[in-house]
Write a protein that holds these residues in place. Structure first.
Motif, mmCIF file in Angstrom:
data_model
loop_
_atom_site.group_PDB
_atom_site.id
_atom_site.type_symbol
_atom_site.label_atom_id
_atom_site.label_comp_id
_atom_site.label_asym_id
_atom_site.label_seq_id
_atom_site.Cartn_x
_atom_site.Cartn_y
_atom_site.Cartn_z
ATOM 1 N N MET A 20 0.943 -1.226 0.064
ATOM 2 C CA MET A 20 -0.067 -0.003 0.062
ATOM 3 C C MET A 20 0.846 1.411 0.055
ATOM 4 N N ASP A 21 2.093 1.186 0.323
ATOM 5 C CA ASP A 21 3.081 2.294 0.246
ATOM 6 C C ASP A 21 3.678 2.498 -1.119
ATOM 7 N N VAL A 22 4.262 3.508 -1.312
ATOM 8 C CA VAL A 22 4.986 3.649 -2.522
ATOM 9 C C VAL A 22 6.217 2.759 -2.802
ATOM 10 N N THR A 23 6.359 2.663 -4.119
ATOM 11 C CA THR A 23 7.409 1.620 -4.340
ATOM 12 C C THR A 23 8.875 2.482 -4.612
ATOM 13 N N PRO A 24 9.649 2.430 -3.804
ATOM 14 C CA PRO A 24 10.814 3.304 -4.010
ATOM 15 C C PRO A 24 11.474 3.721 -5.351
ATOM 16 N N GLN A 25 11.562 2.375 -6.239
ATOM 17 C CA GLN A 25 12.218 2.593 -7.514
ATOM 18 C C GLN A 25 11.030 3.546 -8.242
ATOM 19 N N GLU A 26 9.915 3.342 -8.211
ATOM 20 C CA GLU A 26 9.103 4.350 -9.021
ATOM 21 C C GLU A 26 8.997 5.901 -8.736
ATOM 22 N N VAL A 27 9.327 5.977 -7.253
ATOM 23 C CA VAL A 27 9.615 7.311 -6.921
ATOM 24 C C VAL A 27 10.959 8.010 -7.449
ATOM 25 N N THR A 28 12.058 7.173 -7.710
ATOM 26 C CA THR A 28 13.211 7.649 -8.342
ATOM 27 C C THR A 28 12.954 7.697 -9.835
ATOM 28 N N ASN A 29 12.148 6.840 -10.440
ATOM 29 C CA ASN A 29 11.918 6.987 -11.915
ATOM 30 C C ASN A 29 11.104 7.909 -12.126
ATOM 31 N N GLN A 30 10.091 8.379 -11.226
ATOM 32 C CA GLN A 30 9.330 9.839 -11.572
ATOM 33 C C GLN A 30 10.134 11.083 -11.515
ATOM 34 N N MET A 31 10.780 11.062 -10.539
ATOM 35 C CA MET A 31 11.645 12.013 -10.333
ATOM 36 C C MET A 31 12.827 12.399 -11.251
ATOM 37 N N GLN A 32 13.607 11.240 -11.751
ATOM 38 C CA GLN A 32 14.491 11.423 -12.717
ATOM 39 C C GLN A 32 13.593 11.880 -14.011
ATOM 40 N N GLN A 33 12.498 11.247 -14.360
ATOM 41 C CA GLN A 33 11.838 11.726 -15.667
ATOM 42 C C GLN A 33 11.647 13.090 -15.846
ATOM 43 N N PHE A 34 11.265 13.725 -14.302
ATOM 44 C CA PHE A 34 11.068 15.031 -14.570
ATOM 45 C C PHE A 34 12.014 16.061 -14.241
ATOM 46 N N SER A 35 13.180 15.259 -14.173
ATOM 47 C CA SER A 35 14.280 15.955 -13.618
ATOM 48 C C SER A 35 14.199 16.941 -12.489
ATOM 49 N N VAL A 36 13.668 16.495 -11.198
ATOM 50 C CA VAL A 36 13.529 17.304 -10.041
ATOM 51 C C VAL A 36 14.297 16.561 -8.847
ATOM 52 N N LYS A 37 14.463 17.519 -7.891
ATOM 53 C CA LYS A 37 15.039 16.810 -6.674
ATOM 54 C C LYS A 37 13.896 17.108 -5.594
ATOM 55 N N ARG A 38 12.781 17.420 -5.920
ATOM 56 C CA ARG A 38 11.799 17.610 -4.879
ATOM 57 C C ARG A 38 10.564 17.097 -5.362
ATOM 58 N N LEU A 39 9.865 16.042 -4.639
ATOM 59 C CA LEU A 39 8.466 15.553 -5.040
ATOM 60 C C LEU A 39 7.511 15.857 -3.757
ATOM 61 N N ILE A 40 6.205 16.306 -4.227
ATOM 62 C CA ILE A 40 5.362 16.374 -3.010
ATOM 63 C C ILE A 40 3.964 15.580 -3.479
#
Length: 241
Positions: free
Chosen positions: A173-193
């Motif tokens: 039910m929690d986030v998948t750490p690798q998907e967090v990394t994938n999304q942040m890398q895809q959008f070239s950001v260092k902060r996610l809310i």
């Protein structure tokens, strides 16, 4: 000092007036001082269509519209409970509807914002439903049904969802750490809310050998969870119901 507010997962309903009143207090007393307010999904416990108007939904729309008319822009990203919100309600509430994922310039820091359900990739059954629910055709079919039918489907869906959630592990039910990394890398950001998981926290990460941050908004079942971001920093607080 300029600042911006973020909220999500309020799960408003006519049966929880304590949550509704907490929101009204926030919109009246705190939000007018902000540069902007972002609502990151699951504003309502259930939303079956903009044509389901009643005193409750109209009161919520009016409170947000009052804030917007005071000069504070209000932005909305759909959640898994209210993905059927359309322009009719958005206009009444003064919302600007945003894409599912969007990068905003938050006082010089490019920041990716989203509801967050797309990050929980281990829940494969839900992800299959999400893909269908966010398609162009499925909402069109659902919204063509009578309100009474949609209401029954929503109630059945919530009962099924609660039963499934009780059987799922916290990890699924929690986030998948690798998907967090994938999304942040895809959008070239260092902060996610994001919201969705109901686990408010500020997570410090390392991304491409650089410091990064994931901020999770809390739900409003037991308190009003509010994120305040300014040039000076981040404040994840709560209001009593």
């Amino acid at each position: 000092m300029p600042f911006t507010y973020f909220i999500s997962d309020l799960h408003l309903s006519a049966q929880r007036d304590d949550i509704n009143q907490c929101l009204f207090t926030f919109l009246r007393d705190q939000a007018p001082q902000a540069d902007a307010l972002y609502v990151l999904g699951d504003l309502f416990e259930i939303w079956i269509g903009d044509d389901d108007e009643n005193c409750f939904t109209l009161s919520i729309a009016k409170a947000f519209k009052t804030l917007r008319e005071s000069g504070v822009p209000v932005y909305f990203i759909h959640g898994n409970r209210d993905f059927l919100i359309r322009q009719r309600f958005a206009k009444k509430a003064g919302f600007t509807l945003l894409p599912e994922q969007v990068v905003i310039d938050l006082y010089g820091v490019p920041t990716l914002i989203m509801h967050g359900d797309e990050l929980c990739t281990k829940d494969t059954d839900y992800q299959a439903f999400r893909k269908k629910a966010r398609s162009w055709w499925w909402p069109k079919i659902i919204l063509s049904m009578p309100l009474s039918t949609r209401r029954k489907l929503a109630q059945k869906g919530r009962a099924t969802s609660k039963q499934k959630q009780s059987m799922l592990s916290d990890e699924i039910m929690d986030v998948t750490p690798q998907e967090v990394t994938n999304q942040m890398q895809q959008f070239s950001v260092k902060r996610l809310i994001h919201g969705h998981t109901h686990r408010p926290a500020i997570h410090d990460l390392i991304l491409n050998d650089q410091p990064a941050q994931r901020i999770v908004l809390g739900d409003w079942y037991e308190q009003g969870s509010i994120l305040k971001v300014s040039e000076d920093g981040i404040d994840l607080t709560s209001m009593n119901l």
